[in-house]
Design an enzyme around this catalytic site. Structure first.
Site, mmCIF file in Angstrom:
data_model
loop_
_atom_site.group_PDB
_atom_site.id
_atom_site.type_symbol
_atom_site.label_atom_id
_atom_site.label_comp_id
_atom_site.label_asym_id
_atom_site.label_seq_id
_atom_site.Cartn_x
_atom_site.Cartn_y
_atom_site.Cartn_z
ATOM 1 N N HIS A 36 2.111 1.915 -3.225
ATOM 2 C CA HIS A 36 1.308 2.563 -4.301
ATOM 3 C C HIS A 36 1.043 4.078 -4.166
ATOM 4 O O HIS A 36 0.603 4.649 -5.427
ATOM 5 C CB HIS A 36 -0.237 2.265 -3.866
ATOM 6 N N GLU A 76 0.841 -1.207 -0.020
ATOM 7 C CA GLU A 76 0.091 0.033 -0.127
ATOM 8 C C GLU A 76 0.817 1.296 -0.089
ATOM 9 O O GLU A 76 0.535 2.021 -0.730
ATOM 10 C CB GLU A 76 -0.989 -0.109 1.265
#
Ligand code: B3K
Ligand code: ZN
Length: 871
Positions: A306, A303
């Site tokens: 990202h 995450e």
């Protein structure tokens, strides 16, 4: 089904948005019955768009309360509203639209849009959840800056969070308070997030490469606050790694993670405010296994990564999903490999790809990593888009080298930072930065299916040359019957009779359907080591003899191929035993096979983790892929026979190694690679020993369970016992229940263990557990633990020949579909491959799919999977 058959969306129909958003400001008034959302957006007609182009907004399940254009209320004839959105025909080139909607988060069981979990508010907007909040151009190529103001009861919801930086807060006279967040980075609506609740946080700091201080916070309910340290350390490691490996720094002053119990997937990369399934945040030695520790670090990394690959550079449309997901999975795989054991990580990833992605590629849902059509985009968050997508990114690196790949990444960010782009842009950046022609590589994005690569070798002793002849084919998949050849990087080595490499590792570029590569100065007939490191997502076949494989298992300099040789040998053996079983012939294990396993077991020079991997037989699912039409009962019998035969033959070695490793592991728990490796080898030994019917072994398991200083050892012992009918099983399961009933995440393990047992009454047990007070069909983790584990990880009972497993799953899918279509649509997938099973089972599976298809009110999510399966 929604309204008639759901619409199919095609990539070729893509058109750029007619209106862009200069800025949007949102006000959320969170209430106990309903929430009021005011959005004010400044629209700008894109250049070249006709003046009469309507402004098209998406919106679902919204109550429209007010609408004003440039300050003036619109009347019902000024716009049109449908179930899926709104269209406003006459707008000026620059306009401000103010919309007030009412939504009902407390009643939102789909866990998409704004909803409640454990009494707190949170959002999930990817892919198309923002349209359940307000009318908006909810598409990833519309990026803008967001300002979010949240108003809520101060006592119930003391913490109010959104993306970006906090720019104001205060109290209101009525017991409510407010906070304003501004995100300076342009983003699409799917990265929007809001959280409001009674949460505590842990805080830490990180200084970036350029010296900026970033505040790091993890928010959770108070009772889990002591389990966030590993997640926080993982975040700091991820931030450091991305700076070192890719030169990428974090860009806001604060990075927040919120852990929630009800979440449809693992986690979500919302800008500056990640929302995580609590399963991927909380860890303590007593409650989390080694595997949990490793996945938490990987997903925290994923995450975080990202932020550049997904947020700063995002997707033009949802067909491009692999642009961010394949790339980010590749990045998280590299992160784990750099921090831990590269070979172990590679083996685990390939094992997972072969089991799940190869199966998807062979299923009615087969799709290229960039699909060309979909009905429901949530159905395309698949192992193909993610894991095969990561393999495709890895192939660039294999072809261009690490430095070449890095140059491509640098150019990609230089060209596209702040934009929504497509996979072609990524390919072009890789090609241009390296002055390489990668045009044929595009086929990996357009063609589905797993290529078959067959290899033959010829050796000319007089000329001292060796030739490798390759053919590649790819099975038909729904989008195309005939495929063009892929560009496949194949890493090879040639081993001499001493097991030494004669030419190191070479990367061959296979570009044709048939192609020959010649090697000169090869002094003796080699054993080829092919597809080293699994350099491409293909099925490679070569007529290896058992002796070749044993030789490669011993000598290959490539650790992945050493492991793979063992897997090939095991698979050959399993398939021949299966054939014998089906002919009702007696069967046994060759002495050489047993000694190959003994050699691994007793080779003290070998890394523990790699030994554990090498001792692990292909799974029942892997075997089912190779043994068509599949009979899961026969597969289970044969695999158990091998386990039991090896266990009996090697009992002494297993017991010695187990005792040794157990004694070594008595200190404090640490999730470092060496300790994890030691525990996994020890527990593989225990699992083998568990195949011997002997009370003393059951006692050893119970002993390990009762005295374990960490969840890994406790679970390993319990999982061996869960498959055996013995008094120790009941003692341990009851003990676990009583000890952990207050901890929802730990109880998921207890549900999953029972669902995956091979004992005869497993389905009845699972049905009973559905009534357990801690089970809740609305909680996706519980559904995955009990229903998902049974249907996906217990082929023996799921595929019971009377069809009871299929009927059970169908009932659950229909119940789930009414509340959470995304989860229902995940759960239905084990029925999808009905064609691969023998006739009785495939007929029963098909009948259940038909029962689902004709069910009134079926969601588009489930409809898409079921209708594609039945074509
Ligand atoms: N991007 C999210 C997944 C969203 C799934 C929507 N159905 C998590 C991730 O891949 O990082
Ligand atoms: Zn992702």
């Amino acid at each position: 089904m929604k309204q008639g058959e759901p619409k199919t969306i095609y990539l070729q129909d893509y058109t750029a948005p007619a209106y862009r958003v200069d800025a949007v400001s949102l006000v959320f008034e969170l209430g106990e019955d309903a929430t009021r959302v005011t959005s004010v957006a400044n629209y700008r007609r894109a250049s070249g768009v006709a003046a009469d182009a309507p402004l098209e907004l998406f919106g679902e399940n919204l109550e429209l309360l007010e609408i004003r254009l440039n300050g003036l209320p619109l009347t019902a004839t000024d716009y049109s509203v449908s179930d899926t959105g709104m269209s406003i025909p006459n707008v000026s080139a620059l306009c401000t639209l103010e919309i007030v909607t009412r939504i009902y988060p407390q009643k939102n069981t789909s866990l998409e849009g704004l909803y409640q979990t454990s009494g707190n508010f949170c959002t999930q907007c990817e892919a198309q959840g923002f349209r359940k909040i307000t009318y908006y151009p909810d598409r990833p190529d519309v990026m803008t800056v967001f300002t979010t103001q949240i108003l809520a009861d101060k006592q119930k919801y003391p913490v109010l969070l959104s993306n970006g930086n906090l720019t104001g807060s205060g109290d209101l006279a009525d017991g409510r308070h407010w906070a304003r967040w501004e995100d300076p980075f342009q983003k699409p609506a799917y990265l929007f997030a809001l959280v409001a609740g009674n949460l505590q946080h842990v805080e830490d700091h990180y200084t970036t490469l350029s010296g900026r201080d970033v505040t790091l916070r993890i928010y959770t309910e108070a009772h889990n606050i002591d389990k966030c340290d590993h997640a926080m350390q993982s975040l700091k490691r991820a931030m450091h790694w991305d700076e070192q490996r890719f030169g990428l720094e974090y860009d806001l002053d604060i990075y927040m993670i919120v852990a929630v119990d009800d979440f449809n997937m693992g986690a979500m990369e919302n800008k500056g405010l990640n929302v995580f399934n609590s399963k991927l945040v909380f860890a303590s030695p007593a409650t989390a296994t080694d595997m949990d520790y490793v996945s938490i670090e990987a997903v925290i990394g994923h995450e975080y990564f990202h932020n550049w690959t997904g947020n700063r550079v995002t997707c033009r449309d949802w067909f491009q999903l692999s642009l961010k997901e394949g790339l980010t999975v590749f990045r998280d795989q590299e992160f784990t490999s750099d921090l831990h054991s590269r070979s172990v990580k590679r083996i685990e990833d390939v094992r997972m790809l072969r089991t799940h992605q190869f199966a998807e590629d062979a299923s009615p849902m087969a799709h290229p990593i960039r699909p060309s059509s979909y009905m429901e985009i949530n159905n395309f968050y698949t192992v193909t888009v993610y894991e095969k997508g990561a393999e495709v990114v890895r192939m660039y690196q294999t072809l261009l080298g690490r430095d070449g790949f890095r140059k491509g990444m640098d150019l990609y960010f230089q060209r596209h930072d702040g934009h929504a782009v497509s996979t072609e842009n990524f390919l072009a950046a890789m090609a241009d930065a390296n002055a390489a022609d990668l045009s044929q590589f595009q086929r990996w994005y357009d063609q589905a299916g797993t290529p078959d690569v067959a290899v033959r070798m010829a050796y000319d002793a007089a000329a001292q040359t060796c030739t490798l002849h390759f053919t590649q084919t790819c099975p038909a998949t729904p989008e195309a019957a005939v495929k063009s050849p892929f560009l496949i990087p194949i890493e090879v080595g040639l081993l001499n009779s001493h097991g030494q490499d004669m030419l190191g590792t070479q990367v061959l570029r296979l570009t044709e359907a048939e192609q020959t590569f010649s090697f000169s100065d090869v002094p003796e007939q080699p054993v080829p080591s092919l597809l080293r490191g699994f350099s491409a997502p293909v099925k490679l076949s070569y007529p290896y003899t058992a002796a070749d494989l044993v030789f490669l298992m011993k000598h290959d300099s490539d650790a992945f191929n050493r492991w793979d040789a063992g897997q090939r040998l095991a698979m050959q053996t399993i398939l021949s035993l299966l054939a014998a079983h089906q002919q009702q012939e007696a069967f046994g294990l060759e002495h050489d096979f047993i000694s190959a396993y003994q050699a691994i077991l007793t080779d003290a020079t070998l890394d523990h983790a790699l030994r554990a991997e090498a001792l692990t037989l292909p799974s029942e699912a892997d075997i089912a892929e190779r043994a068509r039409p599949s009979d899961p009962e026969a597969i289970h019998t044969v695999r158990e026979f091998i386990h039991a035969t090896l266990a009996k033959a090697l009992r002494l070695d297993l017991e010695t190694l187990y005792a040794d490793l157990h004694a070594q592991g008595q200190g404090d728990y640490s999730p470092d690679a060496a300790s994890i490796g030691r525990r996994s080898l020890k527990n593989v030994c225990l699992a083998y020993l568990g195949r011997i019917q002997d009370d003393s072994i059951h006692e050893t398991c119970l002993q390990q369970y009762m005295t374990a200083g960490n969840m890994t050892d406790a679970m390993a012992a319990l999982s061996v016992l869960s498959r055996i009918e013995c008094p120790q099983r009941e003692v341990a399961l009851q003990h676990f229940h009583d000890r952990w009933q207050h901890d929802a995440l730990v109880m998921d393990k207890w549900f999953a263990l029972q669902a995956t047992s091979s004992l005869p009454d497993t389905l009845q047990q699972v049905q009973g557990l559905m009534q357990h007070p801690l089970f809740d069909l609305r909680n996706p983790n519980k559904v995955r633990a009990l229903v998902g584990s049974f249907a996906m990880r217990n082929p023996l009972h799921f595929h019971a020949p009377d069809g009871s497993g299929y009927a059970f799953l169908t009932d659950r899918v229909l119940e789930l579909d009414a509340m959470n279509p995304q989860i229902a649509s995940r759960m239905v997938r084990p029925l999808m491959n009905w064609r691969q099973y023998e006739t009785i089972r495939s007929g029963l599976m098909k009948a259940q799919l038909e029962r689902i298809q004709t069910h009134a009110g079926l969601s588009g999510d489930v409809y898409e999977i079921v209708s594609k399966s039945l074509v």
